[in-house]
Enzyme design. Structure first.
Site, PDB file in Angstrom:
ATOM      1  CD  GLU A 113      -2.525   1.161   2.741  1.00  0.00           C
ATOM      2  OE1 GLU A 113      -3.544   1.869   2.844  1.00  0.00           O
ATOM      3  OE2 GLU A 113      -2.090   0.452   3.676  1.00  0.00           O
ATOM      4  CE  LYS A 158      -8.481   0.455   3.358  1.00  0.00           C
ATOM      5  NZ  LYS A 158      -7.437   1.106   4.189  1.00  0.00           N
ATOM      6  CB  CYS A 214      -4.472  -1.594   4.756  1.00  0.00           C
ATOM      7  SG  CYS A 214      -3.805  -1.322   6.416  1.00  0.00           S
TER       8      CYS A 214
END
Length: 431
Positions: free
Chosen positions: A253, A308, A360
Site C-alpha cells: 500500500e 478501497k 490493508c
C-alpha cells in the site's frame, strides 16, 4: 475562592465515587483478566509452539476471571482490554503533528471498551454476563471490528471460529459452577468440543509471486524530495522480478507515494513492464475532486484501478454525521476531506485464477472473504504504527479469517513482514 472550593468539592466527590466502586483488589483482578484475554497478541510475537499451545488456556482463564468480576470490575477489565489491544491507534497522529492527542485517543478507546464491558455486567446472573461478553466481540464501535474474540483461538489447538469460542465460554462458565468434580468434568468436555479436528488446504497461486517487503518510515513516505527515489526503487524491484521470471509482483500500500492518476509517464512505463509481469502496487488516485486509496493492476499492457471499499475509521474516514465530520476534519486534519470509497470489492484473474484485492484494513473484514474467488492478494502500510503490536494483531485477524473461509492471503507489507498467510492447521499437524 468559591470556584476553587467548588472544584475541590467535585474532585472529592469523584474520589469518593472511585473508592466506593474500585478497590485495589478489583483493579488488579480486572487487569489480570484483561491481560489474559489479550495474551495471544503478545505470545504470538515469540512464535513458539509451547507458548502457542498455552495461549488459549490463558484466554479461558481470562474469561473466567472477567465473568466473575463485579460491575466495576467489568468496566475496569474493558478499560484495560481497550488499552492492551489498541494502545497503538493514536500513533498515527504523530504524522499529523498532533502528538499531544495520543494519550486522549488511548483514553477514549479504553473508555469505549470499558463501557461495552460494563453494559455486559448488568445481569446479576453470571451466565447472562458471559453471553453478553461473548456478544461484545460482534459489536463494532464506529465500524471498527478488530476486537474479535474468535481470533484469540488462532494460537493453540482450538477452532478459531464461533463454535470454538462458544465452547471456550461454556468451559469458563463451567469452571464457575460449584462442585469441584462436576465443574472440571464439564469444562473438559467443552474443551474437547472446541478442538480443531482437521486442517484445510486452501488453494494457492500456481505460479511464482514476488511479495515485496519494504521498511520505509512513515515520516519520509510522502517527502516530495524522495518521491523519485522510491519510484526508481520500485521499478528496480519489478525489473529484478522479471529477471527471476516471476509471474506476479505485489508492492505494498502506498508503495508509489503519489497520485498515480496524475503520472501518465509512469503509468506508460508500468504498462510496458506489465507485458512481462503482472504488477499490483499501491498508490493514491484523484478523480472528480475525490481522493481514493487504491491498488493499481498493470496486466498485459493495460491498467485497472481497484479502490478501497472499507476505510479505516478516524484514519481514512470520520464515522460521524456529516456536520461532525467537517468539524473534526477542520479541527484536526487541516480541513482535509475523507477518502472516497468503492461500492464493491475488486476481483481479477491471472492464468485462470480468480483473485480478490484487499487494501490493508479490508483484509481483516469478514465481508471480503465471502463470494466466489480463489485467493486474496492484500497490500498494507504498517508504517503508521510501528513499532507496536498492531502488525501482529493484524496478522492474527487475517489468519483467523483465512481459516474460517479457507483462503490463502498473499500479503505485501511496508513496515512489517510480507508473507503468505494460510489457514491454521490442526495443532497436531504442526509437528
Amino acid at each position: 475562592m468559591m470556584l476553587k472550593n467548588q472544584r475541590f468539592a467535585w474532585i472529592s466527590l469523584f474520589v469518593r465515587f472511585l473508592n466506593g466502586h474500585f478497590s485495589t483488589k478489583i483493579i488488579i483482578k480486572a487487569f489480570v483478566g484483561a491481560f489474559l484475554l489479550s495474551n495471544f497478541i503478545f505470545l504470538a510475537m515469540a512464535e513458539n509452539q509451547i507458548l502457542n499451545f498455552i495461549s488459549p488456556f490463558l484466554t479461558l482463564v481470562g474469561i473466567y476471571v472477567i465473568i466473575n468480576l463485579s460491575r466495576a470490575g467489568f468496566f475496569a477489565a474493558g478499560f484495560f482490554t481497550g488499552i492492551l489491544w489498541f494502545y497503538w491507534i493514536g500513533f498515527s497522529f504523530i504524522y499529523y503533528e498532533l502528538v499531544w492527542l495520543i494519550p486522549f485517543v488511548i483514553l477514549f478507546v479504553a473508555l469505549v471498551y470499558g463501557l461495552l464491558f460494563w453494559i455486559a455486567s448488568f445481569p446479576s446472573f453470571m451466565t447472562l454476563r458471559a453471553v453478553l461478553l461473548f456478544l461484545i466481540s460482534y459489536v463494532y464501535p464506529f465500524g471498527f471490528n478488530w476486537f474479535n474474540l474468535e481470533a484469540t483461538l488462532v494460537l493453540g489447538a482450538f477452532e478459531p471460529n464461533t463454535r470454538g469460542l462458544i465452547f471456550i465460554f461454556l468451559a469458563a462458565i463451567s469452571l464457575s459452577l460449584k462442585g469441584k468434580i462436576l465443574k472440571f468434568f464439564l469444562a473438559f468436555i467443552c474443551l474437547i468440543a472446541a478442538l480443531q479436528f482437521k486442517s484445510s488446504e486452501a488453494k494457492t497461486l500456481p505460479f511464482e509471486v514476488e511479495l515485496v517487503n519494504t521498511n520505509v518510515a512513515q515520516r519520509v513516505r510522502w517527502d516530495k524530495s524522495l518521491r523519485m527515489k522510491f519510484t526508481n526503487e520500485n521499478l528496480d524491484l519489478i525489473s529484478s522480478a522479471i529477471a527471476e521470471q516471476k509471474r506476479l509482483i505485489v508492492l505494498p500500500e502506498s508503495a508509489f507515494p503519489l497520485f498515480m492518476t496524475n503520472e501518465p509517464l509512469l503509468v506508460d512505463e508500468l504498462k510496458e513492464l506489465s507485458k512481462q509481469i503482472t504488477i499490483v502496487a499501491g498508490a493514491l488516485a484523484y478523480e472528480n475532486k475525490q481522493i481514493y486509496n487504491s491498488a493499481f493492476l498493470f496486466q498485459d499492457g493495460t491498467l485497472r484501478r481497484m479502490d478501497k471499499k472499507f476505510l479505516v475509521p478516524f484514519g481514512e474516514e470520520i464515522p460521524l454525521p456529516n456536520f461532525m465530520q467537517d468539524a473534526v476534519n477542520k479541527l484536526f486534519f487541516g480541513g482535509a476531506s475523507d477518502f472516497k470509497k468503492a461500492e464493491n470489492f475488486s476481483d481479477y484473474e491471472i492464468d485462470g485464477v480468480k483473485i480478490r484485492n484487499a487494501i490493508c484494513y479490508e483484509a481483516t473484514r469478514e465481508e471480503l472473504y465471502k463470494g466466489e474467488f480463489d485467493v486474496v492478494v492484500a497490500i498494507t502500510n504498517n508504517g503508521w504504527f510501528v513499532p507496536s503490536s498492531e502488525p501482529v494483531l493484524q496478522r492474527l485477524l487475517i489468519k483467523h479469517l483465512a481459516t474460517k473461509y479457507n483462503k490463502a492471503v498473499y500479503h505485501s507489507v511496508n513496515g512489517s513482514k510480507s508473507e503468505i498467510i494460510l489457514p491454521k492447521k490442526a495443532f497436531w499437524d504442526e509437528f
